[in-house]
Design a protein around this motif. Structure first.
Motif, PDB file in Angstrom:
ATOM      1  N   GLY A 160      -0.469   3.056  -4.509  1.00 14.35           N
ATOM      2  CA  GLY A 160      -1.433   2.947  -5.605  1.00 14.35           C
ATOM      3  C   GLY A 160      -0.828   2.410  -6.888  1.00 14.35           C
ATOM      4  N   ALA A 161       0.204   1.597  -6.773  1.00 17.11           N
ATOM      5  CA  ALA A 161       0.863   1.018  -7.947  1.00 17.11           C
ATOM      6  C   ALA A 161       0.791  -0.514  -7.897  1.00 17.11           C
ATOM      7  CB  ALA A 161       2.308   1.503  -8.022  1.00 17.11           C
ATOM      8  N   PRO A 162      -0.432  -1.064  -7.945  1.00 16.10           N
ATOM      9  CA  PRO A 162      -0.552  -2.518  -7.827  1.00 16.10           C
ATOM     10  C   PRO A 162       0.101  -3.273  -8.983  1.00 16.10           C
ATOM     11  CG  PRO A 162      -2.653  -1.565  -8.457  1.00 16.10           C
ATOM     12  CD  PRO A 162      -1.727  -0.427  -8.125  1.00 16.10           C
ATOM     13  N   LEU A 163       0.157  -2.680 -10.167  1.00 16.82           N
ATOM     14  CA  LEU A 163       0.818  -3.358 -11.291  1.00 16.82           C
ATOM     15  C   LEU A 163       2.318  -3.468 -11.054  1.00 16.82           C
ATOM     16  CD1 LEU A 163      -1.135  -1.941 -14.355  1.00 16.82           C
ATOM     17  CD2 LEU A 163      -1.309  -4.215 -13.322  1.00 16.82           C
TER      18      LEU A 163
ATOM     19  N   GLU B 280       9.119  -3.177   0.114  1.00 24.13           N
ATOM     20  CA  GLU B 280       9.001  -2.391  -1.118  1.00 24.13           C
ATOM     21  C   GLU B 280       7.728  -2.749  -1.881  1.00 24.13           C
ATOM     22  OE1 GLU B 280      13.756  -1.615  -1.909  1.00 24.13           O
ATOM     23  OE2 GLU B 280      12.803  -3.398  -2.761  1.00 24.13           O
ATOM     24  N   THR B 281       7.351  -4.013  -1.849  1.00 23.93           N
ATOM     25  CA  THR B 281       6.117  -4.430  -2.510  1.00 23.93           C
ATOM     26  C   THR B 281       4.904  -3.824  -1.813  1.00 23.93           C
ATOM     27  OG1 THR B 281       7.167  -6.492  -3.207  1.00 23.93           O
ATOM     28  CG2 THR B 281       4.762  -6.422  -3.262  1.00 23.93           C
ATOM     29  N   ILE B 282       4.885  -3.853  -0.486  1.00 24.33           N
ATOM     30  CA  ILE B 282       3.795  -3.222   0.267  1.00 24.33           C
ATOM     31  C   ILE B 282       3.753  -1.723  -0.018  1.00 24.33           C
ATOM     32  CG2 ILE B 282       2.981  -2.636   2.602  1.00 24.33           C
ATOM     33  CD1 ILE B 282       2.395  -5.552   1.733  1.00 24.33           C
ATOM     34  N   ASN B 283       4.916  -1.074  -0.062  1.00 22.91           N
ATOM     35  CA  ASN B 283       4.954   0.360  -0.362  1.00 22.91           C
ATOM     36  C   ASN B 283       4.364   0.657  -1.738  1.00 22.91           C
ATOM     37  OD1 ASN B 283       6.088   1.098   2.084  1.00 22.91           O
ATOM     38  ND2 ASN B 283       8.188   1.024   1.319  1.00 22.91           N
ATOM     39  N   LEU B 284       4.680  -0.167  -2.730  1.00 32.82           N
ATOM     40  CA  LEU B 284       4.110   0.030  -4.069  1.00 32.82           C
ATOM     41  C   LEU B 284       2.589  -0.098  -4.031  1.00 32.82           C
ATOM     42  CD1 LEU B 284       6.729  -1.901  -6.229  1.00 32.82           C
ATOM     43  CD2 LEU B 284       6.286   0.570  -6.283  1.00 32.82           C
TER      44      LEU B 284
END
Length: 124
Positions: A94-97, A86-90
């Motif tokens: 384009g949602a690094p924050l 899920e972190t990689i997907n974020l």
């Protein structure tokens, strides 16, 4: 062999509990953030702390119980691989924050929950 059966049974049960809890959390608050995985991991860490203390310091249930509950049930329940994906997907969305927030919240709240579980387990 008995330990392996306990781990397998615990793992299957933990996986089902993870699915139900994560789905329930997502049904309540939506999927804009991996709230379900975060909730599962925090609860799993709290339970790990409590059960670890109970099983190693308080109760004399033996290695089969420890293996079934700690390795099997909680190993199947907590979701580090899902957290990672899920972190990689974020990041890829384009949602690094949000990805950073997921990492920080997961690491710090799970460590805090495990510590609280150890403290609670020692109070029982």
């Amino acid at each position: 062999m008995t330990q392996l059966i306990a781990i397998a049974a615990g793992g299957a049960s933990g996986s089902l509990l993870r699915f139900w809890m994560s789905s329930g959390v997502h049904a309540l608050v939506g999927r804009q953030f991996p709230y379900g995985t975060l909730a599962v991991n925090v609860l799993g860490c709290l339970l790990m702390g409590i059960l670890f203390v109970l099983l190693t310091e308080r109760l004399n249930l033996g290695p089969v119980w420890r293996a079934g509950l700690l390795i099997g049930l909680l190993g199947g329940f907590t979701t580090f691989s899902a957290f990672s994906m899920e972190t990689i997907n974020l990041i890829e969305e384009g949602a690094p924050l949000k990805a950073s927030l997921n990492v920080l919240l997961s690491v710090f709240t799970c460590l805090a929950a495990t510590w609280l579980g150890v403290v609670a387990g020692r109070q029982l």
